[in-house]
Design a protein around this motif. Structure first.
Motif, mmCIF file in Angstrom:
data_model
loop_
_atom_site.group_PDB
_atom_site.id
_atom_site.type_symbol
_atom_site.label_atom_id
_atom_site.label_comp_id
_atom_site.label_asym_id
_atom_site.label_seq_id
_atom_site.Cartn_x
_atom_site.Cartn_y
_atom_site.Cartn_z
ATOM 1 N N SER A 62 29.137 42.141 54.964
ATOM 2 C CA SER A 62 29.735 41.340 56.030
ATOM 3 C C SER A 62 31.062 41.968 56.446
ATOM 4 N N PRO A 63 31.499 41.754 57.676
ATOM 5 C CA PRO A 63 32.730 42.408 58.155
ATOM 6 C C PRO A 63 33.982 42.126 57.310
ATOM 7 N N ASN A 64 34.127 40.907 56.793
ATOM 8 C CA ASN A 64 35.372 40.548 56.104
ATOM 9 C C ASN A 64 35.359 40.746 54.585
ATOM 10 N N GLN A 65 34.201 40.869 53.981
ATOM 11 C CA GLN A 65 34.065 41.130 52.546
ATOM 12 C C GLN A 65 34.909 40.193 51.674
ATOM 13 N N HIS A 66 34.818 38.894 51.940
ATOM 14 C CA HIS A 66 35.631 37.929 51.209
ATOM 15 C C HIS A 66 35.220 37.771 49.739
ATOM 16 N N ALA A 67 33.956 38.039 49.387
ATOM 17 C CA ALA A 67 33.559 37.953 47.973
ATOM 18 C C ALA A 67 34.303 39.008 47.152
ATOM 19 N N ARG A 68 34.393 40.226 47.667
ATOM 20 C CA ARG A 68 35.140 41.288 46.974
ATOM 21 C C ARG A 68 36.624 40.925 46.906
ATOM 22 N N ALA A 69 37.161 40.394 47.993
ATOM 23 C CA ALA A 69 38.572 39.987 48.006
ATOM 24 C C ALA A 69 38.827 38.914 46.945
ATOM 25 N N HIS A 70 37.870 37.984 46.794
ATOM 26 C CA HIS A 70 38.007 36.935 45.772
ATOM 27 C C HIS A 70 38.067 37.562 44.380
ATOM 28 N N TYR A 71 37.194 38.522 44.105
ATOM 29 C CA TYR A 71 37.242 39.215 42.807
ATOM 30 C C TYR A 71 38.596 39.900 42.612
ATOM 31 N N GLU A 72 39.073 40.597 43.621
ATOM 32 C CA GLU A 72 40.342 41.322 43.502
ATOM 33 C C GLU A 72 41.526 40.379 43.297
ATOM 34 N N GLU A 73 41.440 39.168 43.853
ATOM 35 C CA GLU A 73 42.522 38.188 43.707
ATOM 36 C C GLU A 73 42.463 37.443 42.380
ATOM 37 N N THR A 74 41.251 37.235 41.835
ATOM 38 C CA THR A 74 41.087 36.350 40.682
ATOM 39 C C THR A 74 40.607 37.027 39.406
ATOM 40 N N ASP A 75 40.042 38.227 39.507
ATOM 41 C CA ASP A 75 39.400 38.907 38.377
ATOM 42 C C ASP A 75 38.166 38.156 37.873
ATOM 43 N N HIS A 76 37.575 37.309 38.692
ATOM 44 C CA HIS A 76 36.301 36.683 38.351
ATOM 45 C C HIS A 76 35.225 37.740 38.601
ATOM 46 N N PRO A 77 34.586 38.271 37.545
ATOM 47 C CA PRO A 77 33.788 39.484 37.707
ATOM 48 C C PRO A 77 32.382 39.332 38.283
ATOM 49 N N VAL A 78 31.747 38.158 38.180
ATOM 50 C CA VAL A 78 30.332 38.071 38.532
ATOM 51 C C VAL A 78 30.088 37.110 39.688
ATOM 52 N N ALA A 79 29.264 37.571 40.630
ATOM 53 C CA ALA A 79 28.849 36.742 41.764
ATOM 54 C C ALA A 79 27.331 36.782 41.855
#
Length: 106
Positions: A62-79
């Motif tokens: 997706s254009p905004n890649q918010h799932a990756r941004a969430h990982y980078e902000e929180t260190d929650h590793p699995v989606a």
């Protein structure tokens, strides 16, 4: 889809042994869409569910890649891919993808 799987082992089983993916539990989604995209009026290709906290965000395709941004902000590793019976799981830390079946009686 999420980024390509990077295989580092010689054995196919080595690719599926990410402890983060195996250790995840059932998490209820906090929303039915990517809230950040909705706020901006943007669309998405796929939605992924954070298996640490239930946050729903748009995929890397997706254009905004918010799932990756969430990982980078929180260190929650699995989606996990939202709304998919096979429910692929992605570990950002190990760049590992694994498909798990969701039981009908779960």
């Amino acid at each position: 889809m999420m980024p390509r799987v990077i295989h580092r082992g010689n054995n196919a089983d080595d690719r599926c042994r990410c402890v983060h993916v195996v250790a995840t539990a059932h998490v209820e989604p906090l929303s039915s869409d990517c809230l950040r995209c909705r706020e901006r009026g943007d669309g998405w290709v796929e939605l992924w569910l954070c298996l640490s906290c239930g946050w729903v965000a748009c995929s890397d395709s997706s254009p905004n890649q918010h799932a990756r941004a969430h990982y980078e902000e929180t260190d929650h590793p699995v989606a996990a891919l939202l709304h998919d019976y096979a429910r692929p799981r992605w570990c950002y830390l190990h760049q590992t993808r694994r498909v798990t079946r969701i039981r009908d009686d779960a």
